[in-house]
Design an enzyme around this catalytic site. Structure first.
Site, PDB file in Angstrom:
ATOM      1  N   GLN A 146      17.232 109.403 -11.536  1.00 35.61           N
ATOM      2  CA  GLN A 146      16.564 110.658 -11.172  1.00 35.61           C
ATOM      3  C   GLN A 146      15.035 110.642 -11.223  1.00 35.61           C
ATOM      4  O   GLN A 146      14.384 111.162 -10.311  1.00 35.61           O
ATOM      5  CB  GLN A 146      17.076 111.798 -12.075  1.00 35.61           C
ATOM      6  CG  GLN A 146      16.521 113.139 -11.649  1.00 35.61           C
ATOM      7  CD  GLN A 146      16.950 114.314 -12.500  1.00 35.61           C
ATOM      8  OE1 GLN A 146      16.315 115.350 -12.469  1.00 35.61           O
ATOM      9  NE2 GLN A 146      18.018 114.189 -13.262  1.00 35.61           N
ATOM     10  N   GLU A 160      17.268 111.537 -19.498  1.00 40.44           N
ATOM     11  CA  GLU A 160      16.701 112.886 -19.578  1.00 40.44           C
ATOM     12  C   GLU A 160      16.676 113.489 -20.987  1.00 40.44           C
ATOM     13  O   GLU A 160      15.624 113.828 -21.515  1.00 40.44           O
ATOM     14  CB  GLU A 160      17.508 113.794 -18.632  1.00 40.44           C
ATOM     15  CG  GLU A 160      17.231 115.261 -18.749  1.00 40.44           C
ATOM     16  CD  GLU A 160      15.841 115.658 -18.267  1.00 40.44           C
ATOM     17  OE1 GLU A 160      15.448 115.231 -17.181  1.00 40.44           O
ATOM     18  OE2 GLU A 160      15.153 116.417 -18.979  1.00 40.44           O
ATOM     19  N   ASP A 193      13.148 113.877 -16.529  1.00 39.73           N
ATOM     20  CA  ASP A 193      13.252 113.071 -15.311  1.00 39.73           C
ATOM     21  C   ASP A 193      12.356 113.605 -14.199  1.00 39.73           C
ATOM     22  O   ASP A 193      11.400 112.974 -13.776  1.00 39.73           O
ATOM     23  CB  ASP A 193      14.698 113.075 -14.804  1.00 39.73           C
ATOM     24  CG  ASP A 193      15.572 112.112 -15.578  1.00 39.73           C
ATOM     25  OD1 ASP A 193      15.023 111.175 -16.176  1.00 39.73           O
ATOM     26  OD2 ASP A 193      16.793 112.278 -15.572  1.00 39.73           O
ATOM     27  N   GLY A 202       3.425 132.599 -24.602  1.00 42.14           N
ATOM     28  CA  GLY A 202       2.031 132.984 -24.418  1.00 42.14           C
ATOM     29  C   GLY A 202       1.636 134.135 -25.326  1.00 42.14           C
ATOM     30  O   GLY A 202       2.316 134.435 -26.304  1.00 42.14           O
ATOM     31  N   GLY A 203       0.555 134.780 -24.987  1.00 40.80           N
ATOM     32  CA  GLY A 203       0.003 135.815 -25.848  1.00 40.80           C
ATOM     33  C   GLY A 203       0.677 137.172 -25.703  1.00 40.80           C
ATOM     34  O   GLY A 203       0.348 138.105 -26.420  1.00 40.80           O
TER      35      GLY A 203
HETATM   36  N1  CAO Z   1      19.197  93.281  -6.967  1.00 36.69           N
HETATM   37  C1  CAO Z   1      19.509  92.605  -8.077  1.00 36.69           C
HETATM   38  N2  CAO Z   1      19.432  93.134  -9.322  1.00 36.69           N
HETATM   39  C2  CAO Z   1      19.045  94.425  -9.412  1.00 36.69           C
HETATM   40  C3  CAO Z   1      18.718  95.184  -8.284  1.00 36.69           C
HETATM   41  C4  CAO Z   1      18.807  94.572  -7.022  1.00 36.69           C
HETATM   42  N3  CAO Z   1      18.509  95.221  -5.909  1.00 36.69           N
HETATM   43  N4  CAO Z   1      18.378  96.417  -8.711  1.00 36.69           N
HETATM   44  C5  CAO Z   1      18.500  96.419 -10.045  1.00 36.69           C
HETATM   45  N5  CAO Z   1      18.895  95.216 -10.485  1.00 36.69           N
HETATM   46  C6  CAO Z   1      19.123  94.794 -11.855  1.00 36.69           C
HETATM   47  C7  CAO Z   1      17.855  94.803 -12.697  1.00 36.69           C
HETATM   48  O1  CAO Z   1      17.144  93.636 -12.451  1.00 36.69           O
HETATM   49  C8  CAO Z   1      18.451  94.871 -14.104  1.00 36.69           C
HETATM   50  O2  CAO Z   1      18.837  93.590 -14.511  1.00 36.69           O
HETATM   51  P1  CAO Z   1      18.509  92.892 -15.949  1.00 36.69           P
HETATM   52  O3  CAO Z   1      18.480  94.000 -16.957  1.00 36.69           O
HETATM   53  O4  CAO Z   1      19.660  91.965 -16.121  1.00 36.69           O
HETATM   54  O5  CAO Z   1      17.232  92.230 -15.829  1.00 36.69           O
HETATM   55  C9  CAO Z   1      19.714  95.651 -13.891  1.00 36.69           C
HETATM   56  O6  CAO Z   1      19.932  95.734 -12.488  1.00 36.69           O
HETATM   57  C10 CAO Z   1      19.786  97.044 -14.420  1.00 36.69           C
HETATM   58  O7  CAO Z   1      18.567  97.699 -14.508  1.00 36.69           O
HETATM   59  P2  CAO Z   1      18.357  98.810 -15.638  1.00 36.69           P
HETATM   60  O8  CAO Z   1      18.415  98.177 -16.983  1.00 36.69           O
HETATM   61  O9  CAO Z   1      17.118  99.540 -15.308  1.00 36.69           O
HETATM   62  O10 CAO Z   1      19.605  99.791 -15.419  1.00 36.69           O
HETATM   63  P3  CAO Z   1      20.546 100.481 -16.498  1.00 36.69           P
HETATM   64  O11 CAO Z   1      21.559 101.212 -15.707  1.00 36.69           O
HETATM   65  O12 CAO Z   1      21.060  99.555 -17.537  1.00 36.69           O
HETATM   66  O13 CAO Z   1      19.570 101.515 -17.247  1.00 36.69           O
HETATM   67  C11 CAO Z   1      18.050 103.374 -17.317  1.00 36.69           C
HETATM   68  C12 CAO Z   1      19.248 102.737 -16.630  1.00 36.69           C
HETATM   69  C13 CAO Z   1      17.693 104.624 -16.552  1.00 36.69           C
HETATM   70  C14 CAO Z   1      18.413 103.760 -18.773  1.00 36.69           C
HETATM   71  C15 CAO Z   1      16.877 102.395 -17.327  1.00 36.69           C
HETATM   72  O14 CAO Z   1      16.627 101.970 -16.017  1.00 36.69           O
HETATM   73  C16 CAO Z   1      15.593 102.992 -17.916  1.00 36.69           C
HETATM   74  O15 CAO Z   1      15.439 103.153 -19.127  1.00 36.69           O
HETATM   75  N6  CAO Z   1      14.636 103.281 -17.025  1.00 36.69           N
HETATM   76  C17 CAO Z   1      13.326 103.780 -17.417  1.00 36.69           C
HETATM   77  C18 CAO Z   1      13.389 105.215 -17.847  1.00 36.69           C
HETATM   78  C19 CAO Z   1      13.961 106.107 -16.766  1.00 36.69           C
HETATM   79  O16 CAO Z   1      13.518 106.156 -15.649  1.00 36.69           O
HETATM   80  N7  CAO Z   1      14.929 106.902 -17.176  1.00 36.69           N
HETATM   81  C20 CAO Z   1      15.379 107.983 -16.334  1.00 36.69           C
HETATM   82  C21 CAO Z   1      16.663 107.733 -15.756  1.00 36.69           C
HETATM   83  S1  CAO Z   1      17.259 109.219 -15.033  1.00 36.69           S
HETATM   84  O17 CAO Z   1      17.906 110.053 -16.295  1.00 36.69           O
END
Ligand code: CAO
Length: 424
Positions: A16, A138, A167, A245-246
């Site tokens: 998001q 979030e 988000d 607020g106030g």
């Molecule tokens: N081709 C190949 N690999 C891909 C890819 C693609 N097109 N797109 C993503 N990947 C891989 C990434 O390289 C990553 O791999 P490694 O961890 O092995 O290096 C993997 O997919 C997953 O990425 P991720 O760790 O970001 O995803 P997740 O689902 O485990 O975590 C989230 C999700 C949101 C917790 C994490 O991305 C995060 O903390 N993001 C920053 C904060 C954020 O934006 N949070 C808001 C999310 S909305 O509530």
């Protein structure tokens, strides 16, 4: 013409926070190329699905006006396509977990080698510090940014809010950082990194509570429901529905509250209209009574005052109360349900609520661009299907010829297994 015409975004975002940011930039006219993992794409395509095998509303409502290309970033040919996109785009936006972009080989140094004008914009859960490596969603951000500890009622647990301040709030902050970096680049010719941490974004939206934390050192917070009889500890307490607020405010029951969970109105007892409030609620004597006439005298009695006002609001529907109170400029707001908002014609007329047609879903409602500009009108276009624009982007944006495209496809970089020719 649109405000961001000519700006090309390499949208490497998911879930998001990042997609909110790039959707906003796309509404403002940027060409937004969303890179998705072959097969699954953005994980939200399949989350909270209301219709089987159809892109979820979660996805469609966060990814309007974008093009989708599928690329396996771990495949060498996929990486080459991504590098070509870095060379041709102005901004790369990502919100992967900390370190994930580096592990894909896209360090800031490498990005700068490929394109020194590139702006790299990232959302992370936390900025540098003890939690910088944490994954964040979030509600974690709402808790870490001070929102949850200050939301809810004094006698209940901390509470998260339905507004996606972690988000979407951070996505908005990031979009502002991006357009500022684009503006600075006009002078410097260089790109830069833009980082928005969700904790910081939430705290920015909660700054009135950090204000109150410091006020607390000088005495009780007199507009809070804990005043005058409750206890104040050493941290800002939850303030229920009181105003930030106030001007004192509270949510009051309206006619029908027994059966309608949203038959309520937010009522602000604004000082300049105090006399009008007294007349409307049938308490004209409060206008001159020294115990009520001036704001400081009212502060210790806010609960009793709002209980009295509620006796009046309970005799009116929230809309009747709005009509009467607005005649006297008394600030108030009906508690609108999502059903009421979805059906509100004036929001349709301004393009804030928009009906969109989607090839596999059919018609659905979405929230359009809340930023209205007189010379850059937003049209809301449906979200792309997974990989819908893969060929178009390779051909028209990267100018790859048919032979090169066939070679990349055969490698499996865009999805599907590599063909034998590619493997040999
Ligand atoms: N081709 C190949 N690999 C891909 C890819 C693609 N097109 N797109 C993503 N990947 C891989 C990434 O390289 C990553 O791999 P490694 O961890 O092995 O290096 C993997 O997919 C997953 O990425 P991720 O760790 O970001 O995803 P997740 O689902 O485990 O975590 C989230 C999700 C949101 C917790 C994490 O991305 C995060 O903390 N993001 C920053 C904060 C954020 O934006 N949070 C808001 C999310 S909305 O509530």
């Amino acid at each position: 013409m649109k405000a961001l015409d000519g700006v090309r975004i390499l949208d490497f975002t998911h879930v998001q926070s990042g997609p909110t940011c790039t959707q906003l930039l796309a509404w403002l006219g940027a060409d937004c190329i969303k890179v998705e993992r072959p097969g699954t794409g953005d994980i939200t395509r399949g989350q909270l699905q209301d219709i089987p095998k159809v892109d979820s509303l979660y996805f469609t409502m966060l990814n309007h006006n974008k093009r989708s290309i599928t690329i396996d970033a771990r495949n060498p040919q996929g990486k080459a396509v991504l590098e070509a996109l870095v060379k041709t785009c102005d901004v790369m936006v990502e919100n992967f977990a900390p370190g994930a972009l580096d592990r894909m080989g896209f360090t800031w140094e490498h990005i700068q080698e490929l394109n020194p004008r590139m702006i790299l914009a990232s959302v992370k859960g936390f900025g540098p510090g003890p939690y910088e490596d944490c994954k964040v969603y979030e509600n974690v951000a709402q808790c870490a940014g001070g929102s949850a500890s200050t939301t809810g009622f004094d006698d209940g647990p901390p509470m998260v809010t339905g507004a996606q301040i972690g988000d979407t709030g951070t996505g908005l902050h990031l979009a502002l950082g991006i357009v500022s970096a684009l503006y600075q680049r006009v002078t410097t010719g260089r790109g830069q990194k833009v980082l928005c941490a969700m904790q910081d974004g939430v705290l920015n939206l909660c700054r009135v509570k950090l204000r109150d934390q410091q006020r607390l050192a000088h005495g009780p917070l007199t507009e809070y429901p804990q005043y005058p009889d409750g206890e104040f500890g050493d941290a800002v307490p939850r303030a229920g529905n009181s105003s930030g607020g106030g001007q004192p405010g509270w949510i009051l029951k309206c006619k029908g509250w027994e059966t309608d969970p949203n038959a309520y109105i937010y009522f602000i007892a604004q000082a300049p209209v105090w006399e009008a409030i007294c007349d409307v609620i049938g308490k004209p004597e409060w206008k001159t009574d020294p115990g009520y006439a001036k704001p400081p005298a009212r502060l210790p009695k806010l609960k009793q005052i709002f209980d009295t006002i509620e006796q009046w609001t309970m005799t009116k529907t929230k809309f009747e109360a709005m009509d009467i109170l607005n005649k006297y400029d008394i600030p108030c707001g009906p508690i609108l349900s999502m059903k009421e908002i979805a059906e509100e014609q004036s929001l349709r007329d301004t393009g804030t609520v928009v009906e969109v047609d989607h090839p596999t879903r059919g018609k659905y409602l979405t929230v359009g661009n809340p930023i209205k500009m007189s010379d850059s009108i937003s049209e809301v276009k449906r979200s792309p299907l997974l990989g819908e624009h893969t060929d178009e982007i390779l051909r028209d944006v990267l100018r790859f010829d048919d032979g090169r495209i066939a070679e990349i496809k055969a490698s499996g970089a865009l999805g599907g297994a590599p063909t034998r020719a590619a493997a040999e």
